[in-house]
Design a protein around this motif. Structure first.
Motif, PDB file in Angstrom:
ATOM      1  N   PHE A  34       0.401  -5.530   3.219  1.00 10.45           N
ATOM      2  CA  PHE A  34      -0.157  -6.878   3.312  1.00 10.45           C
ATOM      3  C   PHE A  34      -1.165  -6.884   4.449  1.00 10.45           C
ATOM      4  O   PHE A  34      -0.901  -6.342   5.518  1.00 10.45           O
ATOM      5  N   SER A  35      -2.313  -7.509   4.217  1.00  9.84           N
ATOM      6  CA  SER A  35      -3.379  -7.454   5.200  1.00  9.84           C
ATOM      7  C   SER A  35      -4.163  -8.759   5.246  1.00  9.84           C
ATOM      8  O   SER A  35      -4.586  -9.278   4.198  1.00  9.84           O
ATOM      9  N   ASP A  36      -4.379  -9.263   6.454  1.00  8.65           N
ATOM     10  CA  ASP A  36      -5.235 -10.432   6.612  1.00  8.65           C
ATOM     11  C   ASP A  36      -6.673 -10.105   6.229  1.00  8.65           C
ATOM     12  O   ASP A  36      -7.437 -10.992   5.866  1.00  8.65           O
ATOM     13  N   ARG A  37      -7.027  -8.839   6.288  1.00 15.43           N
ATOM     14  CA  ARG A  37      -8.383  -8.427   5.911  1.00 15.43           C
ATOM     15  C   ARG A  37      -8.657  -8.709   4.441  1.00 15.43           C
ATOM     16  O   ARG A  37      -9.747  -9.137   4.058  1.00 15.43           O
ATOM     17  N   LEU A  83       2.161 -11.822 -10.038  1.00 15.74           N
ATOM     18  CA  LEU A  83       0.817 -11.828  -9.457  1.00 15.74           C
ATOM     19  C   LEU A  83      -0.062 -11.030 -10.388  1.00 15.74           C
ATOM     20  O   LEU A  83       0.348  -9.986 -10.898  1.00 15.74           O
ATOM     21  N   SER A  84      -1.276 -11.512 -10.584  1.00 12.12           N
ATOM     22  CA  SER A  84      -2.127 -10.803 -11.529  1.00 12.12           C
ATOM     23  C   SER A  84      -3.573 -10.799 -11.063  1.00 12.12           C
ATOM     24  O   SER A  84      -3.847 -10.630  -9.888  1.00 12.12           O
ATOM     25  N   THR A  85      -4.481 -11.040 -11.984  1.00 11.16           N
ATOM     26  CA  THR A  85      -5.901 -10.830 -11.748  1.00 11.16           C
ATOM     27  C   THR A  85      -6.662 -12.104 -11.430  1.00 11.16           C
ATOM     28  O   THR A  85      -6.360 -13.160 -11.979  1.00 11.16           O
ATOM     29  N   GLU A  86      -7.603 -12.005 -10.585  1.00  9.70           N
ATOM     30  CA  GLU A  86      -8.584 -13.076 -10.350  1.00  9.70           C
ATOM     31  C   GLU A  86      -7.938 -14.437 -10.137  1.00  9.70           C
ATOM     32  O   GLU A  86      -6.769 -14.549  -9.842  1.00  9.70           O
ATOM     33  N   ALA A  87      -8.723 -15.482 -10.297  1.00  4.58           N
ATOM     34  CA  ALA A  87      -8.235 -16.853 -10.166  1.00  4.58           C
ATOM     35  C   ALA A  87      -7.603 -17.278 -11.490  1.00  4.58           C
ATOM     36  O   ALA A  87      -7.897 -16.728 -12.536  1.00  4.58           O
ATOM     37  N   CYS A  88      -6.759 -18.263 -11.427  1.00  3.87           N
ATOM     38  CA  CYS A  88      -6.111 -18.789 -12.628  1.00  3.87           C
ATOM     39  C   CYS A  88      -7.174 -19.393 -13.555  1.00  3.87           C
ATOM     40  O   CYS A  88      -8.133 -20.012 -13.096  1.00  3.87           O
ATOM     41  N   GLU A  96      -4.646 -10.213  -4.715  1.00  5.69           N
ATOM     42  CA  GLU A  96      -5.349 -10.235  -3.429  1.00  5.69           C
ATOM     43  C   GLU A  96      -5.131 -11.535  -2.671  1.00  5.69           C
ATOM     44  O   GLU A  96      -5.199 -11.550  -1.446  1.00  5.69           O
ATOM     45  N   SER A  97      -4.848 -12.623  -3.393  1.00  6.02           N
ATOM     46  CA  SER A  97      -4.622 -13.907  -2.724  1.00  6.02           C
ATOM     47  C   SER A  97      -3.433 -13.844  -1.774  1.00  6.02           C
ATOM     48  O   SER A  97      -3.347 -14.602  -0.823  1.00  6.02           O
ATOM     49  N   HIS A  98      -2.519 -12.907  -2.034  1.00  2.30           N
ATOM     50  CA  HIS A  98      -1.333 -12.746  -1.196  1.00  2.30           C
ATOM     51  C   HIS A  98      -1.564 -11.760  -0.049  1.00  2.30           C
ATOM     52  O   HIS A  98      -0.642 -11.419   0.678  1.00  2.30           O
ATOM     53  N   GLY A  99      -2.807 -11.292   0.079  1.00  3.01           N
ATOM     54  CA  GLY A  99      -3.132 -10.346   1.138  1.00  3.01           C
ATOM     55  C   GLY A  99      -2.682  -8.932   0.812  1.00  3.01           C
ATOM     56  O   GLY A  99      -2.604  -8.082   1.693  1.00  3.01           O
ATOM     57  N   ILE A 100      -2.392  -8.664  -0.452  1.00  6.70           N
ATOM     58  CA  ILE A 100      -1.899  -7.344  -0.846  1.00  6.70           C
ATOM     59  C   ILE A 100      -3.068  -6.388  -1.062  1.00  6.70           C
ATOM     60  O   ILE A 100      -3.968  -6.659  -1.852  1.00  6.70           O
ATOM     61  N   ASN A 101      -3.021  -5.286  -0.337  1.00  8.38           N
ATOM     62  CA  ASN A 101      -3.968  -4.193  -0.526  1.00  8.38           C
ATOM     63  C   ASN A 101      -3.284  -3.209  -1.470  1.00  8.38           C
ATOM     64  O   ASN A 101      -2.420  -2.439  -1.064  1.00  8.38           O
ATOM     65  N   LEU A 107       1.533  -7.417 -10.817  1.00  7.55           N
ATOM     66  CA  LEU A 107       2.799  -7.148 -10.139  1.00  7.55           C
ATOM     67  C   LEU A 107       3.822  -8.186 -10.592  1.00  7.55           C
ATOM     68  O   LEU A 107       3.516  -9.379 -10.597  1.00  7.55           O
ATOM     69  N   LEU A 108       5.006  -7.726 -10.945  1.00  8.92           N
ATOM     70  CA  LEU A 108       6.085  -8.614 -11.338  1.00  8.92           C
ATOM     71  C   LEU A 108       7.251  -8.378 -10.390  1.00  8.92           C
ATOM     72  O   LEU A 108       7.905  -7.327 -10.450  1.00  8.92           O
ATOM     73  N   PHE A 109       7.483  -9.317  -9.490  1.00  3.67           N
ATOM     74  CA  PHE A 109       8.562  -9.229  -8.507  1.00  3.67           C
ATOM     75  C   PHE A 109       9.825  -9.825  -9.122  1.00  3.67           C
ATOM     76  O   PHE A 109       9.761 -10.873  -9.763  1.00  3.67           O
ATOM     77  N   TYR A 110      10.972  -9.173  -8.886  1.00 11.21           N
ATOM     78  CA  TYR A 110      12.213  -9.694  -9.442  1.00 11.21           C
ATOM     79  C   TYR A 110      13.411  -9.204  -8.642  1.00 11.21           C
ATOM     80  O   TYR A 110      13.321  -8.245  -7.880  1.00 11.21           O
TER      81      TYR A 110
END
Length: 179
Positions: free
Chosen positions: A28-31, A115-120, A145-150, A174-177
């Motif tokens: 996770f990155s603020d960048r 989490l997926s691609t681009e904006a909704c 990327e909205s979650h700061g995930i690199n 990404l599917l978190f469960y």
């Protein structure tokens, strides 16, 4: 979870690659978020994008609150990768596949945070602009990327490819469960 059943069902979908892993492996990155706020025209215009998704720290905490994560990727060839309209047109099929995998998890009694691609793109005009809650939170998938995930370090660590050729578009979800 019945993993053999899930893998058998996913084999029926046009998924290029998939991998199960611990959310702890994500960077996770603020960048990454800085790029959203300075380079993306959707910043502040969708509940799937910052600042609507919350701070990077809040997103990180949410993701790390799950035991497992499934990364899926799809690929599509286009005539001209530099043609953004053509490239983005391949996004909807990837989103349908993401929803299908989410539904396979649901069939096993597992609710996934996706989490997926681009904006909704569920609604023509997002309610964030009106100061109202999301109309379809069950359909909306925030952008990775909205979650700061690199995602690149994970892809590299898993030995997965990102670039397959000059005109190939690769999408990830990404599917978190938790079981």
């Amino acid at each position: 979870m019945n993993l053999p059943l899930l893998e058998s069902q996913m084999a029926q979908l046009p998924i290029c690659l998939y991998h199960f892993f611990s959310p702890q492996e994500l960077e996770f990155s603020d960048r990454v978020r800085w790029i959203c706020s300075h380079e993306c025209p959707m910043y502040g215009k969708s509940w799937a994008c910052p600042p609507g998704v919350g701070t990077v720290e809040a997103c990180r905490d949410k993701c790390l609150g799950y035991d497992s994560c499934l990364l899926i990727s799809t690929m599509t060839e286009v005539e001209d990768l530099s043609d953004l309209t053509q490239t983005l047109a391949t996004r909807c099929p990837h989103e349908r596949i993401t929803d299908a995998v989410r539904d396979l998890l649901r069939q096993q009694g597992i609710e996934a945070y996706v989490l997926s691609t681009e904006a909704c793109s569920v609604c023509e005009q997002c309610t964030i602009c009106e100061g109202k809650p999301c109309r379809y939170p069950e359909k909306m998938h925030p952008c990775i990327e909205s979650h700061g995930i690199n995602l690149m370090p994970l892809i590299e660590n898993l030995g997965m490819e990102f670039q397959y050729g000059n005109n190939v578009v690769t999408w990830f979800s990404l599917l978190f469960y938790s079981e």
